[in-house]
Design a protein around this motif. Structure first.
Motif, PDB file in Angstrom:
ATOM      1  N   PHE A  43      -7.156  42.207 115.697  1.00 57.73           N
ATOM      2  CA  PHE A  43      -7.395  40.765 115.850  1.00 57.73           C
ATOM      3  C   PHE A  43      -6.143  40.084 116.405  1.00 57.73           C
ATOM      4  CE2 PHE A  43      -7.210  36.377 114.361  1.00 57.73           C
ATOM      5  CZ  PHE A  43      -8.441  35.898 114.789  1.00 57.73           C
ATOM      6  N   GLU A  44      -4.989  40.432 115.865  1.00 53.90           N
ATOM      7  CA  GLU A  44      -3.740  39.818 116.332  1.00 53.90           C
ATOM      8  C   GLU A  44      -3.482  40.158 117.796  1.00 53.90           C
ATOM      9  OE1 GLU A  44      -1.180  39.544 112.161  1.00 53.90           O
ATOM     10  OE2 GLU A  44      -0.979  41.330 113.414  1.00 53.90           O
ATOM     11  N   THR A  57      -6.066  38.214 120.102  1.00 52.51           N
ATOM     12  CA  THR A  57      -5.968  36.744 120.153  1.00 52.51           C
ATOM     13  C   THR A  57      -4.547  36.218 120.343  1.00 52.51           C
ATOM     14  OG1 THR A  57      -5.706  36.575 117.742  1.00 52.51           O
ATOM     15  CG2 THR A  57      -7.972  36.549 118.623  1.00 52.51           C
ATOM     16  N   LYS A  78     -12.158  45.215 119.706  1.00 49.98           N
ATOM     17  CA  LYS A  78     -11.449  44.027 120.231  1.00 49.98           C
ATOM     18  C   LYS A  78     -12.431  43.036 120.850  1.00 49.98           C
ATOM     19  CE  LYS A  78      -6.705  45.552 120.962  1.00 49.98           C
ATOM     20  NZ  LYS A  78      -5.605  45.706 121.929  1.00 49.98           N
ATOM     21  N   VAL A 114     -14.317  39.965 108.543  1.00 48.97           N
ATOM     22  CA  VAL A 114     -13.995  39.270 109.793  1.00 48.97           C
ATOM     23  C   VAL A 114     -14.116  37.746 109.673  1.00 48.97           C
ATOM     24  CG1 VAL A 114     -14.642  38.991 112.223  1.00 48.97           C
ATOM     25  CG2 VAL A 114     -14.350  41.275 111.255  1.00 48.97           C
ATOM     26  N   ILE A 145     -11.015  36.658 108.184  1.00 47.21           N
ATOM     27  CA  ILE A 145      -9.921  36.708 109.156  1.00 47.21           C
ATOM     28  C   ILE A 145      -9.935  35.464 110.042  1.00 47.21           C
ATOM     29  CG2 ILE A 145      -9.189  37.860 111.302  1.00 47.21           C
ATOM     30  CD1 ILE A 145      -9.761  40.535 109.974  1.00 47.21           C
ATOM     31  N   THR A 146     -11.094  35.145 110.611  1.00 46.69           N
ATOM     32  CA  THR A 146     -11.147  34.020 111.560  1.00 46.69           C
ATOM     33  C   THR A 146     -10.929  32.689 110.848  1.00 46.69           C
ATOM     34  OG1 THR A 146     -13.574  33.922 111.403  1.00 46.69           O
ATOM     35  CG2 THR A 146     -12.627  35.239 113.198  1.00 46.69           C
ATOM     36  N   TRP A 206     -13.595  35.136 117.196  1.00 49.30           N
ATOM     37  CA  TRP A 206     -12.620  34.041 117.241  1.00 49.30           C
ATOM     38  C   TRP A 206     -13.121  32.906 118.141  1.00 49.30           C
ATOM     39  CZ3 TRP A 206      -9.578  31.315 114.773  1.00 49.30           C
ATOM     40  CH2 TRP A 206      -8.571  30.536 115.346  1.00 49.30           C
ATOM     41  N   LEU A 219     -13.903  41.199 117.894  1.00 43.98           N
ATOM     42  CA  LEU A 219     -12.975  40.264 117.248  1.00 43.98           C
ATOM     43  C   LEU A 219     -12.680  39.064 118.143  1.00 43.98           C
ATOM     44  CD1 LEU A 219     -10.630  42.937 115.671  1.00 43.98           C
ATOM     45  CD2 LEU A 219     -12.197  41.423 114.437  1.00 43.98           C
ATOM     46  N   SER A 220     -12.585  39.289 119.444  1.00 40.95           N
ATOM     47  CA  SER A 220     -12.392  38.169 120.376  1.00 40.95           C
ATOM     48  C   SER A 220     -13.583  37.219 120.331  1.00 40.95           C
ATOM     49  CB  SER A 220     -12.205  38.679 121.807  1.00 40.95           C
ATOM     50  OG  SER A 220     -11.022  39.424 121.931  1.00 40.95           O
TER      51      SER A 220
END
Length: 340
Positions: free
Chosen positions: A280-281, A284, A323, A202, A205-206, A330, A326-327
């Motif tokens: 993630f996509e 965000t 989610k 993660v 990813i970010t 970010w 992941l939010s």
């Protein structure tokens, strides 16, 4: 008000656990050597809780310093032990560092606890002790396989040390075997901030989304999984932190059924690497630049927890979605990078 020692309390999991402890009414004192954390995390904890924990900057490998710490803080009623080196690759290259830092320091801590009558000890363990599982989901009764790295072996050895000590002393201990913690505190005051190149999915990813990394590598799409990428059990860091408070209260109230107990801490659901990227996509609205590359040596195909024991015995259950995690990751990354 009970005082709890949190070793590695400025780290990723440690700092979120300090927040939950303080929210639950505990006083905390942190030991950290700042080898993989920033003292600025203390401000984030304080901003969230309105209370600044005590902080002692020391290296747990220094036996005399550990003893002096306990001479200074005589009112500690429990220990949550996070402080450890945790990079699998580095442990292969430098095994002695890992055995000294992860096993030696545990021995020093437990010696002080035993000598001073501190009975309650929570250990930060890992699902790495299971290796490639024979069946899924993994229960706590699953066999502990020969470790694939010195890092994994230090977790196994540490659990054996705790079990042996609990058999012959007044110490009660709970080992929490984490699966894959992700996300950040909802306030974006604290989160995962790896030094150098991230070891975990993660943060990579970010950082890719933030432009810090050019591209995200997905290691293999030919595994026997629905989309060919590896499957893991990703748990929100706040859910994980809350599990430590529940486990500590179990020991303090003497509700433990055995002197040494083990609990899986996960969601009970597996998500593939490509599913995490898509989530993630969706969470965000961003598109990630990623490519499929060769498999990475040592990666387990699928791992996810059976959390029945933690749900029923501890009365704890993960409640936040991937989610959500992941939010929050970010939002934390944007705050760190100064992105609007």
């Amino acid at each position: 008000m009970k005082k709890i020692l949190v070793t590695g309390g400025l780290g990723y999991i440690g700092s979120h656990t300090v927040v939950e402890l303080q929210k639950a009414g505990f006083k905390t004192v942190i030991i950290d050597d700042l080898s993989n954390a920033s003292v600025d995390v203390l401000d984030g904890i304080t901003n969230i809780t309105g209370e600044r924990p005590d902080l002692e900057i020391l290296d747990l490998k220094e036996k005399e310093a550990v003893s002096e710490f306990f001479n200074k803080y005589t009112d500690i009623t429990g220990v949550i032990h996070f402080a450890a080196s945790k990079a699998v690759g580095e442990s292969v290259e430098n095994p002695l560092l890992y055995y000294e830092n992860n096993v030696g320091t545990l021995v020093y801590l437990l010696k002080e606890c035993s000598d001073r009558g501190i009975k309650n000890f929570i250990f930060s363990s890992s699902c790495t002790v299971y290796g490639q599982p024979d069946s899924l989901p993994i229960t706590e009764d699953a066999p502990v396989k020969p470790a694939l790295s010195p890092y994994g072996n230090t977790k196994q050895i540490s659990e054996e040390i705790l079990a042996d000590l609990c058999n012959v002393s007044d110490i009660r201990s709970i080992s929490l075997r984490y699966f894959n913690p992700i996300g950040a505190h909802e306030s974006a005051e604290i989160g995962e901030l790896p030094l150098g190149v991230p070891q975990n999915l993660v943060p990579f990813i970010t950082q890719t989304a933030a432009g810090v990394r050019e591209q995200l590598s997905v290691f293999g799409d030919d595994y026997p999984t629905p989309d060919g990428s590896c499957v893991r059990d990703y748990i929100h860091i706040e859910d994980l932190a809350e599990a430590h408070v529940v486990a500590l209260k179990r020991l303090l109230s003497e509700e433990n059924k055995e002197r040494f107990e083990i609990f899986n801490i996960g969601t009970g659901k597996g998500s593939s690497v490509l599913e995490v990227i898509r989530s993630f996509e969706e969470a965000t609205g961003l598109k990630l630049n990623y490519k499929i590359v060769d498999r990475r040596p040592g990666d387990v195909t699928k791992v996810y927890a059976d959390t029945t024991k933690a749900n029923s015995e501890l009365g704890w259950k993960a409640s936040r979605s991937i989610k959500d995690a992941l939010s929050s990751a970010w939002e934390w990354e944007k705050q760190v990078r100064g992105i609007d």
